[in-house]
Design a protein around this motif. Sequence first.
Motif, PDB file in Angstrom:
ATOM      1  N   ASP A 196       9.449  -4.255  -4.420  1.00 29.65           N
ATOM      2  CA  ASP A 196       9.942  -4.159  -3.059  1.00 29.65           C
ATOM      3  C   ASP A 196       9.731  -5.507  -2.371  1.00 29.65           C
ATOM      4  O   ASP A 196       9.273  -6.468  -2.983  1.00 29.65           O
ATOM      5  N   ARG A 197      10.037  -5.556  -1.095  1.00 33.17           N
ATOM      6  CA  ARG A 197       9.951  -6.830  -0.369  1.00 33.17           C
ATOM      7  C   ARG A 197       8.521  -7.346  -0.281  1.00 33.17           C
ATOM      8  O   ARG A 197       8.289  -8.547  -0.125  1.00 33.17           O
ATOM      9  N   GLU A 198       7.555  -6.446  -0.369  1.00 29.92           N
ATOM     10  CA  GLU A 198       6.169  -6.851  -0.246  1.00 29.92           C
ATOM     11  C   GLU A 198       5.608  -7.409  -1.546  1.00 29.92           C
ATOM     12  O   GLU A 198       4.624  -8.152  -1.534  1.00 29.92           O
ATOM     13  N   THR A 199       6.217  -7.070  -2.669  1.00 33.67           N
ATOM     14  CA  THR A 199       5.655  -7.420  -3.978  1.00 33.67           C
ATOM     15  C   THR A 199       5.346  -8.913  -4.120  1.00 33.67           C
ATOM     16  O   THR A 199       4.240  -9.273  -4.536  1.00 33.67           O
ATOM     17  N   PRO A 200       6.267  -9.824  -3.787  1.00 30.55           N
ATOM     18  CA  PRO A 200       5.921 -11.254  -3.926  1.00 30.55           C
ATOM     19  C   PRO A 200       4.733 -11.668  -3.061  1.00 30.55           C
ATOM     20  O   PRO A 200       3.926 -12.512  -3.469  1.00 30.55           O
ATOM     21  N   LEU A 201       4.597 -11.065  -1.867  1.00 31.86           N
ATOM     22  CA  LEU A 201       3.490 -11.425  -0.997  1.00 31.86           C
ATOM     23  C   LEU A 201       2.171 -10.927  -1.550  1.00 31.86           C
ATOM     24  O   LEU A 201       1.149 -11.615  -1.484  1.00 31.86           O
ATOM     25  N   GLY A 513       1.674  -1.659   3.914  1.00 36.11           N
ATOM     26  CA  GLY A 513       2.545  -1.746   2.746  1.00 36.11           C
ATOM     27  C   GLY A 513       1.962  -1.056   1.544  1.00 36.11           C
ATOM     28  O   GLY A 513       1.503   0.092   1.621  1.00 36.11           O
ATOM     29  N   ALA A 514       1.926  -1.772   0.411  1.00 35.04           N
ATOM     30  CA  ALA A 514       1.551  -1.166  -0.866  1.00 35.04           C
ATOM     31  C   ALA A 514       0.126  -0.647  -0.891  1.00 35.04           C
ATOM     32  O   ALA A 514      -0.201   0.233  -1.694  1.00 35.04           O
ATOM     33  N   GLU A 515      -0.749  -1.170  -0.009  1.00 38.55           N
ATOM     34  CA  GLU A 515      -2.131  -0.675   0.007  1.00 38.55           C
ATOM     35  C   GLU A 515      -2.181   0.812   0.362  1.00 38.55           C
ATOM     36  O   GLU A 515      -3.139   1.518   0.045  1.00 38.55           O
ATOM     37  N   GLN A 516      -1.117   1.306   1.011  1.00 39.88           N
ATOM     38  CA  GLN A 516      -1.087   2.721   1.389  1.00 39.88           C
ATOM     39  C   GLN A 516      -1.042   3.644   0.175  1.00 39.88           C
ATOM     40  O   GLN A 516      -1.468   4.799   0.248  1.00 39.88           O
ATOM     41  N   VAL A 517      -0.539   3.139  -0.941  1.00 38.90           N
ATOM     42  CA  VAL A 517      -0.490   3.938  -2.163  1.00 38.90           C
ATOM     43  C   VAL A 517      -1.891   4.379  -2.565  1.00 38.90           C
ATOM     44  O   VAL A 517      -2.100   5.524  -2.993  1.00 38.90           O
TER      45      VAL A 517
END
Length: 617
Positions: A196-201, A513-517
Amino acid sequence: MRIFPAATPFGRFVGLALVLCAAVATLPARAAPTYAIAMQGDPALPADFAHLPYVNPHAPQGGTMRYGVFGSFDNLNPVIVKGALTTARGIWFDREFGNLVFEPLMQRSPDEPFTMYGLLAKSVETDPDRTFVEFQLDPKAKFSDGVPVTPEDVIWTVKMLREYGRPMYANWLRPAVKIEKVGEHGVRFTFDKTADRETPLLISGLPVLPKHAFDEKTFDQTTLKPVIGSGPYLIDQVLPGRRIVYKKNPNYWGKDLPIKQGLDNYDKIVIDYYRDPNAQFEAFKKGLSYVYADGSPVHWKTAYDFPAVKNGDVVKESFTSGAPANMLAFVFNTRRPVFQDRAVRKALAMLFDFEWANKNLFDDVYVRTASFFDGSELSSVGKPASVKEKQFLGEAHAKVDPDILNGTYRPTVTDASGSDRKVLRQAVQALQAAGYHFKGRQMVGPDGQPLTFDIMVQSADQERIALAYQRTLERVGINITVRQVDDAQYQARKNTYDYDMIIATYSASLSPGAEQVYRWGSISKGINGTFNYAGAADPALDALINDIVTTHSREDFVAAVRAYDRALISGYYVVPLYHLPEQWLARWKFIKHPDKTPLYGYQLPAFWRDPSSVKTN
C-alpha cells in the motif's frame, strides 16, 4: 494527409515507432530519486533544507544527560522477540530518547504527519502506485567500527527481521517479494499486490544492522554484549537491569547531515532504572536525573514543593501537542469467555465513573477520552458519518451503534456522586438483556457463574484507578480482583495475553497505518508479543485498516480513519479513560530546549545542556 504503406521503409519505421510508444506507455511510471517521501502530498521541507524547523541548529554540545526510567532490562538487541524481558532504552525505536545506536534508512520528522527524510539512504525512489522502492545509501555512512554500511547489510537485516524480529517488522516486510542490490550503493524492494502507500515509508524506517558484527546462529538470543550500530552514540557501560550509559561517537558519520543538526547534543547519556515510580521521582529531586515527564495531575500539583523548585533550579513546563491524544484504557481481553459478548463489554464500560474519579482523585484536570484519535480531525466523535465513511464501513455499517454513527456518542456521564443510580440501573438493565441476573447480591451469568474478573496492574497509579473502577462494579454485584505484579511478571504475562483486563495506552498519530494490524488485526490475535491486547479479530476492522493504508487523497484517508474509529468504539474493546490536554515536563534549569514545539510535542533529543553547567557533571 499522406499515408505511408507499411511495406515501405518509412512505413515500417512509423509502425515500429508506434509499437515502441505503446510499449513505453504500458511501463509503470517512475519518479526521479528524491530526498524525502510523504504518506500523502509533498514533504514540507525543500530539498536544500538546512535543519528541521523545531531544532536549535546552534545548540551547545557537551556534558552529560541523565534520564531515569521505571522498569528493568535484560537485553541489548531491540529487534528480537524471543525470550526478551525488556530491551534497554535508547538503542533503537525509542520515542522519547531517540535512536542512539541503530539508525533507519530514513528519519521521520515529528513536525509532519508522516514524512521520511534521508539518513542512511541519500535518496529514495518509487512510482505513483508505489509498487517498489529503491534506496541509494550515502557512501559516507559507516558503522561505529568504521565499516561502511552496504546494501548487503540492508538485505541481511531484512532476513533477520523476518526470521527473528518482532511481528510488526514481518508485517511491514510482507509485501516485499524481491529485494536486490542495485549498483554499488542501491537496494531495491519490489512489492506484490498487498503493498500500500505506506509500505515504502515503513521500510524506510527499518533499522540497518551490521552483518559483520552479529552471529546469525545466535541472533535470536538475548544478549548483554554491547551492540554496534551506525548511530551517534556507543554503548559505554551496561549494568543489567540498573543502568546503561552511552557516549557520543566522535567519528559519527552523519553529524553534518541537515536531518541531524540540533540533535544528539550530549557527550554522554546515562539511563538509570528504578523499580518503582516513587524511587524514580526521588532520584529526580536529588538531581540524579535531569528531566521528569509527569502524567499524574495530583503528583504535578502536590509533589513539587522541594527546595530546588522553590529556588528556581527545577522548572515545571507545559507543552501543547498537535497530535491526537493517546487512548489510555482498561482493555478487555476478549480471548477470555467472560468478555466475548460485546453487550457485556458495553455494559461494563458504563460502570467506570470518570466524573467521580476526576473530581476526587485528579482535581478535575483530566478530559475524558472518547475516540481513538481524540482531539484531531481523524476523530469520529461529534461528527455524523459521511457518505464516504458509510461506504468504507460497508456491511459493518449496520453493526455500528446509531449514536456512534450519527456523532452523538459520548462515554457515559455520571453525576460524580460515585453512585449515580440512573447509570447503575442502565448498566444492570443492559446486563440483564445479555442474560445476566442477580443471585443474592451477586451478578451471575446465563451459566449461573458469578460475573467476576481480575485487573492486572503494574504500578500504584494503575492500582488506584483500578480500585475506583472496582468500587463502582461492586455496587451492581460484580466482584473483581485488582492484582499488582512486578515488572518482569507483568511484561511476561502481557506478551502472552495471560490476563483478564489490563490498563494499556494506544499511542495515536495523525497518520495511522500498518501498525494497526498488530493492534486490532485478526492476524495478530494469536501471535505473542503484539499490541492486540484485546484479542480483536473482526474482518470489518481488517478491511478498514486496508482502506486506511491504500487511500491516495487526504479526504479519503480522513474518511477511512473516521470509519475505523467508529468501528473500534462500537466494538467496546476498551473502557476509555482520560487524557491531559497538555504535556507536563519538569527539568533542571541547566537543561534547555528549543523555542518551537513540533507537531508531535517536545522532543528530548533536541534538548541540550547549558555550557556553564557542564563542568559540574
